[in-house]
Design a protein around this motif. Structure first.
Motif, short mmCIF file in Angstrom:
data_model
loop_
_atom_site.label_atom_id
_atom_site.label_comp_id
_atom_site.label_asym_id
_atom_site.label_seq_id
_atom_site.Cartn_x
_atom_site.Cartn_y
_atom_site.Cartn_z
N SER A 159 -7.02 11.08 10.13
CA SER A 159 -7.07 9.62 10.15
C SER A 159 -5.69 9.01 9.94
O SER A 159 -5.39 7.93 10.46
N LEU A 160 -4.85 9.69 9.18
CA LEU A 160 -3.50 9.19 8.90
C LEU A 160 -2.48 9.64 9.94
O LEU A 160 -1.33 9.20 9.93
N GLY A 161 -2.89 10.54 10.83
CA GLY A 161 -1.99 10.99 11.90
C GLY A 161 -0.95 11.99 11.44
O GLY A 161 0.15 12.07 12.02
N LEU A 187 0.66 13.50 -2.19
CA LEU A 187 -0.13 13.46 -3.42
C LEU A 187 0.61 14.13 -4.57
O LEU A 187 0.54 13.66 -5.72
N ALA A 188 1.33 15.20 -4.28
CA ALA A 188 2.06 15.93 -5.32
C ALA A 188 3.11 15.06 -5.99
O ALA A 188 3.37 15.18 -7.19
N THR A 189 3.73 14.16 -5.21
CA THR A 189 4.75 13.28 -5.79
C THR A 189 4.15 12.32 -6.81
O THR A 189 4.87 11.78 -7.66
N SER A 190 2.84 12.11 -6.73
CA SER A 190 2.16 11.24 -7.70
C SER A 190 1.41 12.05 -8.75
O SER A 190 0.63 11.50 -9.54
N GLY A 191 1.63 13.38 -8.75
CA GLY A 191 0.98 14.24 -9.72
C GLY A 191 -0.49 14.47 -9.45
O GLY A 191 -1.26 14.78 -10.37
N GLU A 192 -0.90 14.30 -8.18
CA GLU A 192 -2.30 14.45 -7.81
C GLU A 192 -2.48 15.59 -6.82
O GLU A 192 -1.54 16.01 -6.15
N THR A 193 -3.71 16.09 -6.74
CA THR A 193 -4.12 16.97 -5.65
C THR A 193 -5.26 16.28 -4.93
O THR A 193 -5.83 15.31 -5.44
N PHE A 194 -5.60 16.78 -3.75
CA PHE A 194 -6.70 16.16 -3.02
C PHE A 194 -8.00 16.28 -3.81
O PHE A 194 -8.77 15.32 -3.91
N SER A 195 -8.22 17.44 -4.42
CA SER A 195 -9.45 17.65 -5.20
C SER A 195 -9.53 16.71 -6.39
O SER A 195 -10.59 16.14 -6.69
N THR A 244 0.81 -1.21 0.00
CA THR A 244 0.00 0.00 0.00
C THR A 244 0.85 1.26 0.00
O THR A 244 1.72 1.45 0.84
N THR A 245 0.60 2.16 -0.97
CA THR A 245 1.29 3.44 -1.03
C THR A 245 0.46 4.49 -0.30
O THR A 245 -0.69 4.27 0.06
N GLU A 246 1.08 5.65 -0.09
CA GLU A 246 0.35 6.74 0.56
C GLU A 246 -0.84 7.17 -0.29
O GLU A 246 -1.90 7.53 0.23
N LEU A 247 -0.68 7.12 -1.61
CA LEU A 247 -1.79 7.46 -2.50
C LEU A 247 -2.95 6.48 -2.31
O LEU A 247 -4.11 6.88 -2.27
N ASP A 248 -2.61 5.18 -2.18
CA ASP A 248 -3.64 4.18 -1.94
C ASP A 248 -4.38 4.44 -0.63
O ASP A 248 -5.61 4.31 -0.55
N ARG A 249 -3.62 4.81 0.41
CA ARG A 249 -4.22 5.09 1.70
C ARG A 249 -5.22 6.22 1.61
O ARG A 249 -6.33 6.15 2.14
N VAL A 250 -4.83 7.31 0.95
CA VAL A 250 -5.71 8.48 0.82
C VAL A 250 -6.95 8.11 0.02
O VAL A 250 -8.07 8.49 0.38
N ARG A 251 -6.76 7.38 -1.07
CA ARG A 251 -7.90 6.98 -1.91
C ARG A 251 -8.89 6.12 -1.11
O ARG A 251 -10.11 6.32 -1.21
N GLU A 252 -8.37 5.17 -0.33
CA GLU A 252 -9.24 4.33 0.49
C GLU A 252 -10.04 5.16 1.49
O GLU A 252 -11.24 4.96 1.68
#
Length: 339
Positions: free
Chosen positions: A255-257, A267-275, A228-236
């Protein structure tokens, strides 16, 4: 990051709660969990929320043994994909060691350790919640599940030398004695199970030597794919939080502490934003939900975290180029029947 657990940690929670006369939906919403999401056993949810839910449920039902009652309903398969591999291990020792070594595949807050000394084996259990929180019910659930796991390999009549809990005894010990026998002890130095080390040599009668190699290969590929990556965690967490109406970056960060800037950075490292991730998750879920004619569009709007059906309608048209009702009709129309 705060630890996550699989939805399977709450397997049979709804049925147990209803049998005790308490409202599981209201209690789950109180801790930010979605009852509908429990249908997906391999989805990850915040461990601290699960611990809080079990404590609230025990108080609402006035049952100090709530966690243990939940453990009684557990099945071997609730461990998830790893259960397929454990079933093919040659003996109890190999199975327990694998379960302990790979515990993060099914529960990130569980910390278990197997030791052998002076002819005794001790399976100790602790929980890393990431915060100070009452967790009596979660501890009893974990110990109860491990006790049941050992019973699968050692036989239904197996009984350990001692089952230990660091917290005090309940007022009524009937459920504990029924589950563990007369060997349960409280106010001990650790939580766990003590038994004869030689019992770990018990052959696994479920194992098929011809399948063991295939099971191991499957496990190795699964362990890599479920890294599980950090991106996966946020998506879940976005999926979990959308139906509650509290899907914000602050809530996810909590939730992630971590703080919200840390989430933005990951998220930025994966080219994503929260929105963008919220929108992508909504789009994926909308395709599944709208295609199901048994769900009303008003219900779907709520499940996707929209405050009003009109907001959902505008968003859907922007994303899909048509109204949700038109999109559903096109998907359900089989087209002209050929002559």
């Amino acid at each position: 990051m705060k630890p996550l657990v699989r939805n399977a940690a709450l397997s049979s929670y709804i049925e147990l709660s209803q049998s005790l006369g308490i409202d599981p939906r209201a209690l789950m919403k109180q801790v930010g969990l979605d009852p509908v999401g429990l249908a997906v056993q391999d989805r990850w949810i915040p461990g601290a929320a699960v611990a809080e839910l079990l404590e609230l449920s025990a108080a609402a039902a006035r049952r100090e043994d709530f966690g243990l009652l939940l453990a009684e309903r557990r099945r071997f398969s609730n461990l998830g994909p790893i259960s397929l591999v454990l079933r093919e291990e040659p003996d109890a020792r190999s199975a327990v060691r694998l379960l302990v070594r790979q515990e993060r595949m099914y529960n990130e807050m569980l910390r278990s350790r197997l030791t052998e000394a002076n002819g005794l084996a001790t399976l100790k259990v602790s929980l890393a919640l990431g915060e100070v929180r009452e967790a009596r019910q979660s501890v009893e659930l974990a110990v109860g599940v491990l006790h049941g796991f050992l019973g699968v390999f050692l036989g239904a009549r197996w009984q350990p030398l001692s089952v230990c809990f660091s917290h005090g005894a309940p007022h009524d010990m009937a459920a504990h004695r029924r589950f563990f026998g007369p060997v349960v002890e409280f106010d001990q130095e650790f939580n766990g199970i003590v038994f004869y080390a030689t019992e770990l040599d018990t052959p696994n009668t479920m194992s098929d030597p011809l399948l063991r190699g295939y099971a191991r290969q499957y496990f190795d590929s699964l362990a890599v794919s479920e890294d599980t990556t950090e991106l996966d965690r946020v998506r879940e967490l976005i999926e979990v939080l959308l139906p509650t109406g509290r899907c914000s970056i602050e809530q996810v960060a909590g939730s992630l502490g971590v703080d919200r800037r840390t989430v933005h950075r990951h998220l930025a490292t994966s080219g994503e934003t929260f929105s963008s991730l919220v929108n992508a998750t909504r789009t994926e879920l909308a395709e599944q939900l709208v295609a199901n004619p048994s769900r009303s569009l008003t219900e779907i709007a709520g499940l996707l975290g929209f405050s009003a059906p009109s907001a959902f309608s505008r968003w859907f048209r922007d994303q899909f180029g048509s109204s949700a009702r038109e999109w559903r009709a096109l998907r359900s129309d089989p087209g002209p029947v050929p002559n």
